[in-house]
Scaffold this active site. Structure first.
Site, PDB file in Angstrom:
ATOM      1  N   TYR A  57       0.840  -1.191   0.000  1.00 50.69           N
ATOM      2  CA  TYR A  57       0.000   0.000   0.000  1.00 50.69           C
ATOM      3  C   TYR A  57       0.879   1.247   0.000  1.00 50.69           C
ATOM      4  O   TYR A  57       1.643   1.486   0.940  1.00 50.69           O
ATOM      5  CB  TYR A  57      -0.933   0.028   1.210  1.00 50.69           C
ATOM      6  CG  TYR A  57      -2.048  -0.994   1.178  1.00 50.69           C
ATOM      7  CD1 TYR A  57      -2.306  -1.762   0.054  1.00 50.69           C
ATOM      8  CD2 TYR A  57      -2.855  -1.192   2.289  1.00 50.69           C
ATOM      9  CE1 TYR A  57      -3.327  -2.696   0.035  1.00 50.69           C
ATOM     10  CE2 TYR A  57      -3.883  -2.122   2.281  1.00 50.69           C
ATOM     11  CZ  TYR A  57      -4.109  -2.869   1.149  1.00 50.69           C
ATOM     12  OH  TYR A  57      -5.115  -3.798   1.141  1.00 50.69           O
ATOM     13  N   SER A 208     -13.868  -3.645  -0.003  1.00 51.97           N
ATOM     14  CA  SER A 208     -14.588  -2.920  -1.068  1.00 51.97           C
ATOM     15  C   SER A 208     -16.103  -3.009  -0.869  1.00 51.97           C
ATOM     16  O   SER A 208     -16.856  -3.369  -1.775  1.00 51.97           O
ATOM     17  CB  SER A 208     -14.204  -3.475  -2.449  1.00 51.97           C
ATOM     18  OG  SER A 208     -14.544  -2.574  -3.470  1.00 51.97           O
ATOM     19  N   PRO A 209     -16.599  -2.647   0.322  1.00 53.35           N
ATOM     20  CA  PRO A 209     -18.033  -2.801   0.612  1.00 53.35           C
ATOM     21  C   PRO A 209     -18.930  -1.875  -0.202  1.00 53.35           C
ATOM     22  O   PRO A 209     -20.132  -2.127  -0.305  1.00 53.35           O
ATOM     23  CB  PRO A 209     -18.114  -2.473   2.104  1.00 53.35           C
ATOM     24  CG  PRO A 209     -16.950  -1.572   2.357  1.00 53.35           C
ATOM     25  CD  PRO A 209     -15.857  -2.083   1.464  1.00 53.35           C
ATOM     26  N   LEU A 210     -18.352  -0.822  -0.785  1.00 52.22           N
ATOM     27  CA  LEU A 210     -19.146   0.088  -1.608  1.00 52.22           C
ATOM     28  C   LEU A 210     -18.894  -0.137  -3.096  1.00 52.22           C
ATOM     29  O   LEU A 210     -19.178   0.737  -3.922  1.00 52.22           O
ATOM     30  CB  LEU A 210     -18.838   1.544  -1.224  1.00 52.22           C
ATOM     31  CG  LEU A 210     -19.208   1.933   0.203  1.00 52.22           C
ATOM     32  CD1 LEU A 210     -18.836   3.375   0.487  1.00 52.22           C
ATOM     33  CD2 LEU A 210     -20.688   1.693   0.471  1.00 52.22           C
ATOM     34  N   GLY A 213     -16.884   2.366  -5.057  1.00 51.64           N
ATOM     35  CA  GLY A 213     -17.509   3.680  -5.179  1.00 51.64           C
ATOM     36  C   GLY A 213     -18.763   3.678  -6.029  1.00 51.64           C
ATOM     37  O   GLY A 213     -19.520   4.655  -6.030  1.00 51.64           O
ATOM     38  N   LEU A 215     -21.533   1.892  -5.630  1.00 47.67           N
ATOM     39  CA  LEU A 215     -22.721   1.899  -4.779  1.00 47.67           C
ATOM     40  C   LEU A 215     -22.892   3.222  -4.035  1.00 47.67           C
ATOM     41  O   LEU A 215     -23.984   3.531  -3.543  1.00 47.67           O
ATOM     42  CB  LEU A 215     -22.656   0.751  -3.778  1.00 47.67           C
ATOM     43  CG  LEU A 215     -22.714  -0.654  -4.389  1.00 47.67           C
ATOM     44  CD1 LEU A 215     -22.429  -1.720  -3.335  1.00 47.67           C
ATOM     45  CD2 LEU A 215     -24.074  -0.900  -5.034  1.00 47.67           C
ATOM     46  N   GLY A 217     -22.515   6.056  -5.522  1.00 50.93           N
ATOM     47  CA  GLY A 217     -22.938   7.039  -6.501  1.00 50.93           C
ATOM     48  C   GLY A 217     -21.819   7.914  -7.030  1.00 50.93           C
ATOM     49  O   GLY A 217     -22.072   8.989  -7.594  1.00 50.93           O
TER      50      GLY A 217
END
Length: 337
Positions: A57, A208-210, A213, A215, A217
């Site tokens: 990272y 990566s729960p969204l 990006g 989800l 918007g």
């Protein structure tokens, strides 16, 4: 803050995990060190414990920043990092061999400023190294006191089975966790990985729960991502794999799911990220959700979203909108020969 054990282990972790991929010193890093320290302190002050990083990272600067941020309260942190991803161009500068993992762990410990990590994860699979070698060196790390527990990331169900069998054959340290991509637009792990992890004693950490990006918007159907966005940076890479990943993430089906998330959010008077995180927060099969905030305010919103109680009818709508054909894994068949 409620805790649960990570897989079939005695390691207690919280439902929220702080992901630190955004922490860095380069001009493209979303989060510089002062804000990163604010995020870490806010996360720990709220009673959460699990913090995840990796040696790749931001070229290792994520580990350096995190190490300085937790130095004064190391005992409050379940510190997780990863090794195995490429660290150079040579064939021995990557993978899960004894040589590379040993060098990778020592370098991570130096950057983190600690003599042990609570969870050390194999970042990516390595088909060129025998699984017995990988599980053997992880066991050696544990016996040396440099690692408390071992885990993996981005591994198939078959890979999990192979690793646990190898650990059982040699009487060594088994894996206690698997980190996988999971969200309303990426539910493939429900088919085999989650059932196998449940059977063989691994907790599941969802990253990566969204949906990168989508989800939340941040992207629009039929439009290229903004150059300064994360997907915009990946799309500009020369790697065909990176560009293919972006194209797959921006598929029409994913925007269909995102539209339903936005509709539910409007009806409930909240935001799309809150709905997407609330859905994940209600999944009992997930041990912890890896959040990647860019600021302390972003962290607070993510934590609120993860704890948001979605009505049952909203959960059902989202399940239907994101459903895909799942062939259930055959359970009860994963006993070592």
């Amino acid at each position: 803050m409620p805790h649960t054990t990570l897989g079939r282990s005695g390691l207690h972790v919280t439902r929220a995990c702080l992901g630190t991929m955004n922490f860095g010193t380069d001009p493209h890093a979303p989060t510089a060190e002062p804000e990163a320290r604010r995020i870490v302190d806010a996360f720990l002050d709220a009673g959460h414990t699990l913090i995840d990083t990796a040696d790749t990272y931001r070229g290792g600067t994520s580990e350096e920043i995190l190490g300085r941020a937790v130095a004064h309260r190391r005992g409050d942190v379940v510190l997780a990092t990863k090794g195995g991803a490429p660290q150079g161009t040579g064939p021995n500068h990557r993978g899960l061999s004894r040589g590379h993992l040993t060098r990778a762990l020592e370098a991570s410990l130096r950057r983190l400023g600690t003599d042990y990590v609570d969870l050390y994860q194999c970042h990516v699979p390595d088909a060129t190294t025998p699984i017995e070698e990988t599980m053997g060196v992880l066991d050696d790390f544990v016996r040396a006191g440099k690692v408390r527990y071992a885990g993996c990331s981005n591994v198939t169900a078959a890979g999990v089975v192979s690793a646990q069998w190898a650990a059982q054959r040699r009487g060594g340290t088994p894996l206690v966790s698997l980190q996988a991509n999971y969200s309303l637009i990426t539910r493939a792990i429900e088919a085999e990985i989650i059932p196998v992890c449940r059977e063989l004693g691994l907790g599941v950490l969802a990253y990566s729960p969204l949906g990168g990006g989508v989800l939340a918007g941040r992207y629009r159907r039929g439009m290229a991502p903004e150059p300064g966005s994360r997907l915009g940076q990946w799309a500009a890479m020369p790697s065909p794999m990176a560009r293919g990943f972006v194209a797959g993430l921006l598929a029409d089906r994913h925007f269909d799911v995102a539209d339903e998330v936005a509709a539910v959010a409007d009806e409930l008077g909240t935001t799309a990220p809150t709905v997407a995180l609330g859905w994940l927060g209600g999944r009992a099969e997930i041990t912890s959700v890896v959040l990647g905030p860019r600021s302390a305010e972003h962290l607070a919103a993510n934590l609120d979203g993860l704890a948001f109680p979605l009505p049952a009818e909203a959960v059902q709508r989202l399940d239907e909108a994101s459903r895909f054909t799942v062939v259930p894994a055959v359970t009860g068949q994963h006993t070592a020969p």
